[in-house]
Motif scaffolding. Structure first.
Motif, PDB file in Angstrom:
ATOM      1  N   TYR B  32      22.869 -15.788  98.842  1.00  0.00           N
ATOM      2  CA  TYR B  32      23.309 -17.176  98.976  1.00  0.00           C
ATOM      3  C   TYR B  32      24.530 -17.157  99.903  1.00  0.00           C
ATOM      4  N   LEU B  46      34.479 -26.339  99.524  1.00  0.00           N
ATOM      5  CA  LEU B  46      33.167 -25.994 100.058  1.00  0.00           C
ATOM      6  C   LEU B  46      32.829 -26.905 101.220  1.00  0.00           C
ATOM      7  N   LYS B  49      26.480 -24.931 102.257  1.00  0.00           N
ATOM      8  CA  LYS B  49      25.893 -23.763 101.603  1.00  0.00           C
ATOM      9  C   LYS B  49      24.426 -23.647 101.976  1.00  0.00           C
ATOM     10  N   LEU B  51      21.065 -21.965 100.225  1.00  0.00           N
ATOM     11  CA  LEU B  51      20.469 -21.302  99.065  1.00  0.00           C
ATOM     12  C   LEU B  51      19.028 -20.920  99.347  1.00  0.00           C
ATOM     13  N   ASN B  94      27.064 -14.565  98.150  1.00  0.00           N
ATOM     14  CA  ASN B  94      26.707 -14.045  96.844  1.00  0.00           C
ATOM     15  C   ASN B  94      25.574 -13.060  97.037  1.00  0.00           C
ATOM     16  N   ASN B  96      24.287 -10.999  94.608  1.00  0.00           N
ATOM     17  CA  ASN B  96      23.548 -10.669  93.386  1.00  0.00           C
ATOM     18  C   ASN B  96      23.376 -11.946  92.586  1.00  0.00           C
ATOM     19  N   PHE B  97      22.163 -12.464  92.545  1.00  0.00           N
ATOM     20  CA  PHE B  97      21.962 -13.760  91.919  1.00  0.00           C
ATOM     21  C   PHE B  97      22.262 -13.759  90.426  1.00  0.00           C
ATOM     22  N   GLY B  98      22.297 -12.597  89.815  1.00  0.00           N
ATOM     23  CA  GLY B  98      22.621 -12.530  88.402  1.00  0.00           C
ATOM     24  C   GLY B  98      24.103 -12.536  88.115  1.00  0.00           C
ATOM     25  N   ASN B  99      24.909 -12.510  89.170  1.00  0.00           N
ATOM     26  CA  ASN B  99      26.363 -12.473  89.032  1.00  0.00           C
ATOM     27  C   ASN B  99      26.919 -13.482  90.026  1.00  0.00           C
ATOM     28  N   GLU B 100      27.725 -14.420  89.547  1.00  0.00           N
ATOM     29  CA  GLU B 100      28.143 -15.528  90.399  1.00  0.00           C
ATOM     30  C   GLU B 100      29.255 -15.192  91.384  1.00  0.00           C
ATOM     31  N   LYS B 101      29.805 -13.986  91.346  1.00  0.00           N
ATOM     32  CA  LYS B 101      30.984 -13.724  92.171  1.00  0.00           C
ATOM     33  C   LYS B 101      30.654 -13.809  93.655  1.00  0.00           C
ATOM     34  N   LEU B 102      31.640 -14.226  94.426  1.00  0.00           N
ATOM     35  CA  LEU B 102      31.516 -14.354  95.873  1.00  0.00           C
ATOM     36  C   LEU B 102      32.294 -13.246  96.573  1.00  0.00           C
ATOM     37  N   PHE B 104      34.068 -12.661 100.170  1.00  0.00           N
ATOM     38  CA  PHE B 104      34.553 -13.461 101.285  1.00  0.00           C
ATOM     39  C   PHE B 104      34.814 -12.600 102.523  1.00  0.00           C
ATOM     40  N   GLY B 105      34.686 -13.231 103.692  1.00  0.00           N
ATOM     41  CA  GLY B 105      35.190 -12.635 104.914  1.00  0.00           C
ATOM     42  C   GLY B 105      36.691 -12.819 104.992  1.00  0.00           C
TER      43      GLY B 105
END
Lengths: 116, 114
Positions: B32, B46, B49, B51, B94, B96-102, B104-105
């Motif tokens: 994502y 934001l 995005k 998805l 993102n 890993n779809f199972g983990n919401e962490k982002l 960043f550049g």
């Protein structure tokens, strides 16, 4: 409130002091995130919660960093025995659902920590 | 390792000129993609995005970004910039779809020259 609220906005600490940073997420938001943003860098993930459960703390840089969200709402990031390298902006974000990652993360304005 | 690269740390552009802010990421699986904007003394907001679905996504203030899977890129563009677009822009992924962490550049500071 309407957005994510962080306090204090600015914190100056002497090296070796303990600090506590507070985050009030958007009401009803399930997920809460902490990021660290050093000067001139992008935010880096520290930890995140779904409700009161801490699902990922892989980004915490050392055992001096501790986060909690005991009632699934307000969260506190605690840094013990602060060091100069801890100086950064600490960002909190929340999102509406714990289901996968497609939900928007809403960010607070951050707490700028300066360790002298 | 999974990473996000924004090669341009600063981009100066004349008002009403077009701009492209580049973002590349390293991953062989589905991701994502997000662009966030940070105005001076404010939090991250934001911008847009991706998805799934159409690879071209648009924001309400004239920005657009195109997902290119083969080049693992998500460049941000605007055909005509305004003074009010002066800000820092961050690409986030993102992995890993199972983990919401982002992830960043490092950000691109866009400066509009009158």
């Amino acid at each position: 409130g309407a957005g994510v609220s962080q306090s204090p906005r600015y914190k100056v600490a002497k090296r070796g002091q303990d600090v506590a940073l507070r985050c009030d997420p958007i009401s009803g938001h399930v997920s809460l995130f902490w990021y660290q943003q050093a000067l001139g860098q992008g935010p880096e993930f520290l930890t995140y919660f779904q409700n009161e459960a801490q699902l990922d703390k892989s980004g915490l840089p050392s055992d001096r960093f501790f986060a909690e969200r005991p009632e699934g709402s307000v969260s506190t990031l605690k840094i013990q025995r602060t060091q100069q390298e801890d100086s950064a902006v600490y960002l909190c974000a929340s999102s509406s659902s714990g289901i996968r990652a497609k939900n928007i993360q809403y960010f607070g304005a951050g707490t700028r920590l300066s360790v002298l | 390792a999974q990473s996000v690269t924004q090669l341009d740390s600063q981009v100066p552009v004349f008002e009403e000129a077009p701009v492209e802010l580049r973002c590349n990421y390293s991953s062989s699986v589905s991701v994502y993609l997000f662009w966030y904007v940070q105005y001076p003394n404010q939090g991250l907001q934001l911008l847009l995005k991706y998805l799934s679905g159409s690879t071209l996504v648009e924001s309400i203030n004239g920005f657009e970004a195109e997902f290119n899977k083969s080049q693992t890129s998500f460049h941000l563009r605007k055909p005509s910039v305004h003074i009010s677009d002066t800000a820092e822009y961050f690409c986030a992924v993102n992995f890993n779809f199972g983990n919401e962490k982002l992830t960043f550049g490092t950000g691109t500071r866009l400066t509009i020259i009158p």
